[in-house]
Design a protein around this motif. Structure first.
Motif, PDB file in Angstrom:
ATOM      1  N   ASP A 264       0.815  -1.218   0.000  1.00  0.00           N
ATOM      2  CA  ASP A 264       0.000   0.000   0.000  1.00  0.00           C
ATOM      3  C   ASP A 264       0.847   1.266   0.000  1.00  0.00           C
ATOM      4  N   VAL A 265       2.104   1.154   0.475  1.00  0.00           N
ATOM      5  CA  VAL A 265       3.023   2.301   0.442  1.00  0.00           C
ATOM      6  C   VAL A 265       4.264   1.944  -0.373  1.00  0.00           C
ATOM      7  N   HIS A 266       4.086   1.064  -1.361  1.00  0.00           N
ATOM      8  CA  HIS A 266       5.162   0.667  -2.271  1.00  0.00           C
ATOM      9  C   HIS A 266       6.370   0.096  -1.530  1.00  0.00           C
TER      10      HIS A 266
ATOM     11  N   GLY B 215       3.314  -6.555  -4.368  1.00  0.00           N
ATOM     12  CA  GLY B 215       2.839  -5.364  -5.066  1.00  0.00           C
ATOM     13  C   GLY B 215       3.640  -5.034  -6.309  1.00  0.00           C
ATOM     14  N   LYS B 216       3.394  -3.860  -6.856  1.00  0.00           N
ATOM     15  CA  LYS B 216       4.012  -3.501  -8.133  1.00  0.00           C
ATOM     16  C   LYS B 216       5.397  -2.880  -7.986  1.00  0.00           C
ATOM     17  N   SER B 217       5.747  -2.423  -6.783  1.00  0.00           N
ATOM     18  CA  SER B 217       7.062  -1.822  -6.555  1.00  0.00           C
ATOM     19  C   SER B 217       7.912  -2.742  -5.687  1.00  0.00           C
ATOM     20  N   PHE B 218       9.216  -2.777  -5.969  1.00  0.00           N
ATOM     21  CA  PHE B 218      10.115  -3.490  -5.061  1.00  0.00           C
ATOM     22  C   PHE B 218      10.182  -2.721  -3.750  1.00  0.00           C
ATOM     23  N   SER B 219      10.577  -1.458  -3.815  1.00  0.00           N
ATOM     24  CA  SER B 219      10.541  -0.579  -2.648  1.00  0.00           C
ATOM     25  C   SER B 219      10.780   0.860  -3.076  1.00  0.00           C
ATOM     26  N   ALA B 220       9.969   1.759  -2.544  1.00  0.00           N
ATOM     27  CA  ALA B 220      10.090   3.178  -2.873  1.00  0.00           C
ATOM     28  C   ALA B 220      11.134   3.888  -2.026  1.00  0.00           C
ATOM     29  N   GLY B 221      11.873   3.132  -1.204  1.00  0.00           N
ATOM     30  CA  GLY B 221      12.864   3.764  -0.341  1.00  0.00           C
ATOM     31  C   GLY B 221      12.265   4.154   0.985  1.00  0.00           C
ATOM     32  N   ALA B 222      12.624   5.318   1.508  1.00  0.00           N
ATOM     33  CA  ALA B 222      12.186   5.734   2.842  1.00  0.00           C
ATOM     34  C   ALA B 222      10.701   6.083   2.868  1.00  0.00           C
TER      35      ALA B 222
ATOM     36  N   CYS C 178      25.188 -17.304   3.206  1.00  0.00           N
ATOM     37  CA  CYS C 178      24.684 -18.061   2.060  1.00  0.00           C
ATOM     38  C   CYS C 178      24.440 -17.144   0.864  1.00  0.00           C
ATOM     39  N   PRO C 179      24.299 -17.704  -0.339  1.00  0.00           N
ATOM     40  CA  PRO C 179      23.969 -16.891  -1.509  1.00  0.00           C
ATOM     41  C   PRO C 179      22.626 -16.181  -1.344  1.00  0.00           C
ATOM     42  N   THR C 180      22.505 -15.016  -1.989  1.00  0.00           N
ATOM     43  CA  THR C 180      21.276 -14.229  -1.919  1.00  0.00           C
ATOM     44  C   THR C 180      20.826 -13.844  -3.318  1.00  0.00           C
ATOM     45  N   VAL C 181      19.513 -13.910  -3.524  1.00  0.00           N
ATOM     46  CA  VAL C 181      18.910 -13.536  -4.808  1.00  0.00           C
ATOM     47  C   VAL C 181      17.889 -12.441  -4.543  1.00  0.00           C
ATOM     48  N   CYS C 182      17.923 -11.386  -5.338  1.00  0.00           N
ATOM     49  CA  CYS C 182      16.970 -10.287  -5.201  1.00  0.00           C
ATOM     50  C   CYS C 182      16.010 -10.302  -6.383  1.00  0.00           C
ATOM     51  N   ARG C 183      14.716 -10.320  -6.079  1.00  0.00           N
ATOM     52  CA  ARG C 183      13.661 -10.313  -7.101  1.00  0.00           C
ATOM     53  C   ARG C 183      13.103  -8.897  -7.190  1.00  0.00           C
ATOM     54  N   VAL C 184      13.345  -8.220  -8.304  1.00  0.00           N
ATOM     55  CA  VAL C 184      12.951  -6.820  -8.454  1.00  0.00           C
ATOM     56  C   VAL C 184      11.878  -6.710  -9.536  1.00  0.00           C
ATOM     57  N   GLN C 185      10.657  -6.374  -9.133  1.00  0.00           N
ATOM     58  CA  GLN C 185       9.553  -6.335 -10.081  1.00  0.00           C
ATOM     59  C   GLN C 185       9.177  -4.927 -10.546  1.00  0.00           C
ATOM     60  N   GLY C 186       9.642  -3.896  -9.844  1.00  0.00           N
ATOM     61  CA  GLY C 186       9.217  -2.545 -10.198  1.00  0.00           C
ATOM     62  C   GLY C 186      10.139  -1.491  -9.640  1.00  0.00           C
ATOM     63  N   ALA C 187       9.557  -0.375  -9.204  1.00  0.00           N
ATOM     64  CA  ALA C 187      10.347   0.762  -8.730  1.00  0.00           C
ATOM     65  C   ALA C 187      11.241   0.380  -7.557  1.00  0.00           C
ATOM     66  N   THR C 188      12.503   0.803  -7.649  1.00  0.00           N
ATOM     67  CA  THR C 188      13.506   0.532  -6.624  1.00  0.00           C
ATOM     68  C   THR C 188      14.255   1.838  -6.401  1.00  0.00           C
ATOM     69  N   PHE C 189      13.874   2.558  -5.351  1.00  0.00           N
ATOM     70  CA  PHE C 189      14.381   3.910  -5.156  1.00  0.00           C
ATOM     71  C   PHE C 189      15.143   4.029  -3.834  1.00  0.00           C
TER      72      PHE C 189
ATOM     73  N   GLY D 254      17.215   3.901  -0.657  1.00  0.00           N
ATOM     74  CA  GLY D 254      17.872   2.816   0.060  1.00  0.00           C
ATOM     75  C   GLY D 254      17.606   1.445  -0.509  1.00  0.00           C
ATOM     76  N   ALA D 255      16.504   1.287  -1.235  1.00  0.00           N
ATOM     77  CA  ALA D 255      16.192  -0.008  -1.833  1.00  0.00           C
ATOM     78  C   ALA D 255      17.221  -0.399  -2.888  1.00  0.00           C
ATOM     79  N   VAL D 256      17.852   0.588  -3.529  1.00  0.00           N
ATOM     80  CA  VAL D 256      18.930   0.278  -4.465  1.00  0.00           C
ATOM     81  C   VAL D 256      20.069  -0.406  -3.711  1.00  0.00           C
ATOM     82  N   GLY D 257      20.275   0.019  -2.475  1.00  0.00           N
ATOM     83  CA  GLY D 257      21.290  -0.617  -1.645  1.00  0.00           C
ATOM     84  C   GLY D 257      20.968  -2.069  -1.353  1.00  0.00           C
TER      85      GLY D 257
END
Length: 277
Positions: free
Chosen positions: A26-28, A64-71, A106-117, A119-122
């Motif tokens: 609801d808040v990306h 949702g449609k965004s990975f994360s909008a950041g703060a 362990c290995p890590t995989v990031c699933r990015v489906q939409g906006a990544t702004f 801190g989420a880029v980090g």
């Protein structure tokens, strides 16, 4: 019991795959101090399980449609009244999150489906493998509001290089998925409808590797990055391979190769993406 809602979910499946999911569509999937604390707790648990060999890999994603909008905007409003020490404490929690994800055994995989702004880029830069939808967009947006991508800068700069970091951190330009892939921030870009299948295929690939060798290799690469060419590093690399060769998994891997069979750790069938809590 706290009345504060949970903003994330950690689920483990019977193959040893940990699925860490941001659940604030609801808040990306914007993060605040509460979500950061939750993620730190989840990563500590995964780290402990990985050290014991009970978790093979982590998949980081979101609803949702965004990975994360950041703060989170409400969190940013509260920050206006924070003094220096309050802000420093907040920043250290975010730094712990990035470091914890980056150094997970362990290995890590990031699933990015939409906006990544912001801190989420980090978060993406701290993962070993990033698979993005063609609809994904990345942006180091902090300078637009008078801030800096300070805490995430070591991880993002390592991913894209110093020269490109200067451009995108100073301009706050939006990178499309193809640009992120070209810069090294994303490893693979797929059609939106193919994203889950691509993540599942990467999970299968990682499950086919030796758990012990994966942990040792990830730790080794971190050491090599810090000091690429020194007597200490060269000796360490020799010791790592020697220890792996005589280990139980090393012996099993060599035996399975020569006997033309699956090693004991490899799954016998395609991945089952059913998750359990």
């Amino acid at each position: 019991m706290s009345d504060t809602p949970s903003y994330s979910r950690l689920a483990l499946d019977d193959r040893g795959v940990a699925w860490l999911t941001l659940e604030r569509p609801d808040v990306h999937n914007a993060f605040d101090d509460h979500l950061i604390a939750e993620l730190n707790d989840h990563l500590r648990r995964v780290g402990e399980l990985a050290h014991r060999g009970e978790v093979r890999l982590l998949v980081l994603g979101s609803e949702g449609k965004s990975f994360s909008a950041g703060a989170d905007l409400n969190w940013m409003k509260r920050m206006v009244d924070y003094d220096f020490e309050d802000n420093l404490a907040d920043s250290r929690e975010l730094s712990a999150l990035m470091h914890g994800l980056d150094t997970l055994p362990c290995p890590t995989v990031c699933r990015v489906q939409g906006a990544t702004f912001g801190g989420a880029v980090g978060l993406a830069a701290c993962c070993d493998v990033v698979i993005a939808s063609e609809k994904a967009k990345f942006c180091l947006s902090e300078v637009r509001i008078g801030l800096s991508p300070a805490v995430i800068s070591p991880y993002v700069q390592r991913a894209v290089g110093e020269r490109q970091m200067r451009r995108y951190a100073l301009t706050a330009e939006v990178m499309d998925a193809a640009t992120a892939e070209a810069l090294g921030l994303a490893h693979r870009v797929v059609a939106a409808d193919d994203l889950d299948a691509a993540v599942a295929a990467m999970v299968d690939t990682l499950l086919g590797t030796s758990p012990q060798a994966s942990r040792a290799t990830k730790a080794l690469l971190a050491e090599v990055a810090r000091e690429p060419d020194s007597n200490t590093t060269r000796d360490h690399t020799c010791r790592v391979i020697a220890e792996l060769r005589v280990s139980h998994e090393g012996q099993e891997g060599l035996a399975s190769f020569f006997e033309k069979r699956r090693p004991a750790w490899a799954p016998d069938s395609p991945s089952n993406t059913e998750r359990r809590s």
